[in-house]
Structure formats: structure tokens, C-alpha cells
Design a protein around this motif. Structure first.
Motif, PDB file in Angstrom:
ATOM      1  N   ALA A  33       8.266  -1.828   5.176  1.00 28.55           N
ATOM      2  CA  ALA A  33       6.872  -1.389   5.156  1.00 28.55           C
ATOM      3  C   ALA A  33       6.483  -0.845   6.531  1.00 28.55           C
ATOM      4  N   ASN A  34       5.387  -0.101   6.589  1.00 27.69           N
ATOM      5  CA  ASN A  34       4.963   0.522   7.851  1.00 27.69           C
ATOM      6  C   ASN A  34       4.562  -0.484   8.923  1.00 27.69           C
ATOM      7  N   LEU A  35       3.772  -1.484   8.560  1.00 28.26           N
ATOM      8  CA  LEU A  35       3.226  -2.417   9.544  1.00 28.26           C
ATOM      9  C   LEU A  35       3.881  -3.789   9.429  1.00 28.26           C
ATOM     10  N   THR A  36       3.818  -4.543  10.521  1.00 25.99           N
ATOM     11  CA  THR A  36       4.369  -5.896  10.513  1.00 25.99           C
ATOM     12  C   THR A  36       3.465  -6.809   9.693  1.00 25.99           C
ATOM     13  N   MET A  37       4.022  -7.968   9.310  1.00 34.34           N
ATOM     14  CA  MET A  37       3.261  -8.907   8.468  1.00 34.34           C
ATOM     15  C   MET A  37       2.016  -9.447   9.161  1.00 34.34           C
ATOM     16  N   ASP A  38       2.084  -9.610  10.473  1.00 35.53           N
ATOM     17  CA  ASP A  38       0.950 -10.199  11.183  1.00 35.53           C
ATOM     18  C   ASP A  38       0.052  -9.152  11.841  1.00 35.53           C
ATOM     19  N   HIS A  39       0.236  -7.881  11.526  1.00 37.51           N
ATOM     20  CA  HIS A  39      -0.598  -6.818  12.093  1.00 37.51           C
ATOM     21  C   HIS A  39      -2.024  -6.934  11.565  1.00 37.51           C
ATOM     22  N   ASP A  40      -2.981  -6.785  12.450  1.00 41.77           N
ATOM     23  CA  ASP A  40      -4.385  -6.932  12.064  1.00 41.77           C
ATOM     24  C   ASP A  40      -4.978  -5.562  11.756  1.00 41.77           C
ATOM     25  N   ALA A  41      -4.564  -4.993  10.646  1.00 39.62           N
ATOM     26  CA  ALA A  41      -5.070  -3.684  10.242  1.00 39.62           C
ATOM     27  C   ALA A  41      -6.152  -3.881   9.200  1.00 39.62           C
ATOM     28  N   THR A  42      -7.361  -4.031   9.655  1.00 41.59           N
ATOM     29  CA  THR A  42      -8.462  -4.233   8.713  1.00 41.59           C
ATOM     30  C   THR A  42      -8.777  -2.954   7.952  1.00 41.59           C
ATOM     31  N   TRP A  43      -8.409  -1.825   8.476  1.00 37.69           N
ATOM     32  CA  TRP A  43      -8.716  -0.548   7.842  1.00 37.69           C
ATOM     33  C   TRP A  43      -7.677  -0.134   6.803  1.00 37.69           C
ATOM     34  N   TYR A  44      -6.462  -0.657   6.874  1.00 30.28           N
ATOM     35  CA  TYR A  44      -5.438  -0.239   5.916  1.00 30.28           C
ATOM     36  C   TYR A  44      -4.385  -1.328   5.752  1.00 30.28           C
ATOM     37  N   LYS A  45      -4.757  -2.423   5.133  1.00 26.88           N
ATOM     38  CA  LYS A  45      -3.861  -3.563   4.977  1.00 26.88           C
ATOM     39  C   LYS A  45      -2.674  -3.273   4.082  1.00 26.88           C
ATOM     40  N   ARG A  46      -2.800  -2.269   3.217  1.00 27.81           N
ATOM     41  CA  ARG A  46      -1.709  -1.963   2.280  1.00 27.81           C
ATOM     42  C   ARG A  46      -0.454  -1.470   2.983  1.00 27.81           C
ATOM     43  N   SER A  47      -0.566  -1.010   4.225  1.00 26.00           N
ATOM     44  CA  SER A  47       0.607  -0.553   4.967  1.00 26.00           C
ATOM     45  C   SER A  47       1.555  -1.696   5.308  1.00 26.00           C
ATOM     46  N   ARG A  48       1.128  -2.922   5.091  1.00 28.25           N
ATOM     47  CA  ARG A  48       2.024  -4.060   5.298  1.00 28.25           C
ATOM     48  C   ARG A  48       2.982  -4.244   4.126  1.00 28.25           C
ATOM     49  N   TYR A  49       2.763  -3.521   3.020  1.00 25.22           N
ATOM     50  CA  TYR A  49       3.568  -3.698   1.820  1.00 25.22           C
ATOM     51  C   TYR A  49       4.286  -2.438   1.353  1.00 25.22           C
ATOM     52  N   PHE A  50       3.927  -1.277   1.894  1.00 24.69           N
ATOM     53  CA  PHE A  50       4.511  -0.013   1.442  1.00 24.69           C
ATOM     54  C   PHE A  50       4.925   0.834   2.635  1.00 24.69           C
ATOM     55  N   CYS A  51       5.967   1.638   2.451  1.00 28.35           N
ATOM     56  CA  CYS A  51       6.425   2.513   3.530  1.00 28.35           C
ATOM     57  C   CYS A  51       5.658   3.826   3.550  1.00 28.35           C
ATOM     58  N   SER A  52       5.039   4.193   2.445  1.00 32.85           N
ATOM     59  CA  SER A  52       4.293   5.449   2.380  1.00 32.85           C
ATOM     60  C   SER A  52       3.235   5.361   1.281  1.00 32.85           C
ATOM     61  N   GLN A  53       2.331   6.320   1.285  1.00 26.52           N
ATOM     62  CA  GLN A  53       1.329   6.352   0.222  1.00 26.52           C
ATOM     63  C   GLN A  53       1.963   6.713  -1.113  1.00 26.52           C
ATOM     64  N   GLY A  54       3.060   7.472  -1.077  1.00 26.80           N
ATOM     65  CA  GLY A  54       3.754   7.807  -2.316  1.00 26.80           C
ATOM     66  C   GLY A  54       4.281   6.563  -3.012  1.00 26.80           C
ATOM     67  N   CYS A  55       4.894   5.653  -2.239  1.00 31.40           N
ATOM     68  CA  CYS A  55       5.377   4.394  -2.824  1.00 31.40           C
ATOM     69  C   CYS A  55       4.220   3.539  -3.318  1.00 31.40           C
ATOM     70  N   GLU A  56       3.123   3.559  -2.577  1.00 28.88           N
ATOM     71  CA  GLU A  56       1.939   2.797  -2.996  1.00 28.88           C
ATOM     72  C   GLU A  56       1.402   3.321  -4.330  1.00 28.88           C
ATOM     73  N   HIS A  57       1.308   4.625  -4.467  1.00 24.93           N
ATOM     74  CA  HIS A  57       0.805   5.208  -5.713  1.00 24.93           C
ATOM     75  C   HIS A  57       1.762   4.959  -6.878  1.00 24.93           C
ATOM     76  N   ASP A  58       3.082   5.041  -6.611  1.00 21.22           N
ATOM     77  CA  ASP A  58       4.064   4.745  -7.663  1.00 21.22           C
ATOM     78  C   ASP A  58       3.916   3.311  -8.143  1.00 21.22           C
ATOM     79  N   TRP A  59       3.722   2.372  -7.202  1.00 21.67           N
ATOM     80  CA  TRP A  59       3.575   0.964  -7.552  1.00 21.67           C
ATOM     81  C   TRP A  59       2.324   0.761  -8.413  1.00 21.67           C
ATOM     82  N   LEU A  60       1.220   1.392  -8.024  1.00 19.60           N
ATOM     83  CA  LEU A  60      -0.007   1.268  -8.807  1.00 19.60           C
ATOM     84  C   LEU A  60       0.149   1.863 -10.200  1.00 19.60           C
ATOM     85  N   ASN A  61       0.856   2.986 -10.318  1.00 17.03           N
ATOM     86  CA  ASN A  61       1.077   3.593 -11.635  1.00 17.03           C
ATOM     87  C   ASN A  61       1.872   2.666 -12.546  1.00 17.03           C
TER      88      ASN A  61
END
Length: 113
Positions: A33-61
């Protein structure tokens, strides 16, 4: 191992790119994934679980119906791989007759060696 989750994208390990290819074993691996598990990204927490928005959208689909029905979704805890690939290099001449090489990652067929 870095302090990151593996990408949760359902087809991340099937996308053929140079950074996902492991030449020694001939496999395509999923990314971290893009961000580390303990990264404090309040604006985009989903980057802790996906490498890109494409993977995120595929997962949601794939999982949207399960989310709507309140069913649990399995979390991927290991790096997934797709085998049977090799890196092929070809040499050709350009327009001016100068040689150049290009590389590509291709799936290995049982009849194509």
C-alpha cells in the motif's frame, strides 16, 4: 518487511508492470500500500490499504454488494503472486539504422519458448 499492508486490490497481482515483476522467480507480485500502517493521514486513510486509486476502485466494484448487505470481507494478509511470466528483450534498428533494445514482460505459454 516494511510497516505497510499489502494492496487489497483484487487484481493488483495480475497487472503486468516492471515494478511488480520478480525476474528470479518469473512472477508478478502485488504491491505494498502507499502509506505505512501508522501514518496519520486524516485526509486519505484509504492509502494505507491500496497502492493506487485503480486498485481501490476495483476492490469497491467487487465488494460493494457485501458492504451493502453488511457481510464481512476477508482482509489480505499475504502477498499474492501470479506465475508464468518472463522478461523478453528484443533488439531492432530505429529509423536511422541505429540499434536499440526494448524489454517487455510476457506470459509464458506451454508451446511458446
Amino acid at each position: 518487511m516494511p510497516n505497510k499492508h499489502f494492496c487489497q486490490g483484487p487484481t493488483c497481482h495480475e497487472r503486468v508492470t516492471q515494478d511488480r515483476f520478480l525476474k528470479s522467480r518469473g512472477v508478478i507480485r502485488g504491491r505494498y500500500a502507499n502509506l505505512t500502517m501508522d501514518h496519520d493521514a486524516t485526509w486519505y486513510k484509504r492509502s494505507r490499504y491500496f497502492c493506487s486509486q485503480g486498485c481501490e476502485h476495483d476492490w469497491l466494484n467487487v465488494h460493494m454488494e457485501s458492504i451493502e448487505q453488511g457481510r464481512p470481507i476477508e482482509f489480505i494478509r499475504h502477498r499474492r503472486e501470479s506465475g508464468g511470466y518472463e522478461k523478453r528483450t528484443t533488439t531492432s534498428d530505429d529509423y536511422f539504422g541505429r540499434p536499440y533494445t526494448s524489454s517487455s514482460i510476457q506470459r509464458i505459454n506451454g508451446t511458446d519458448n
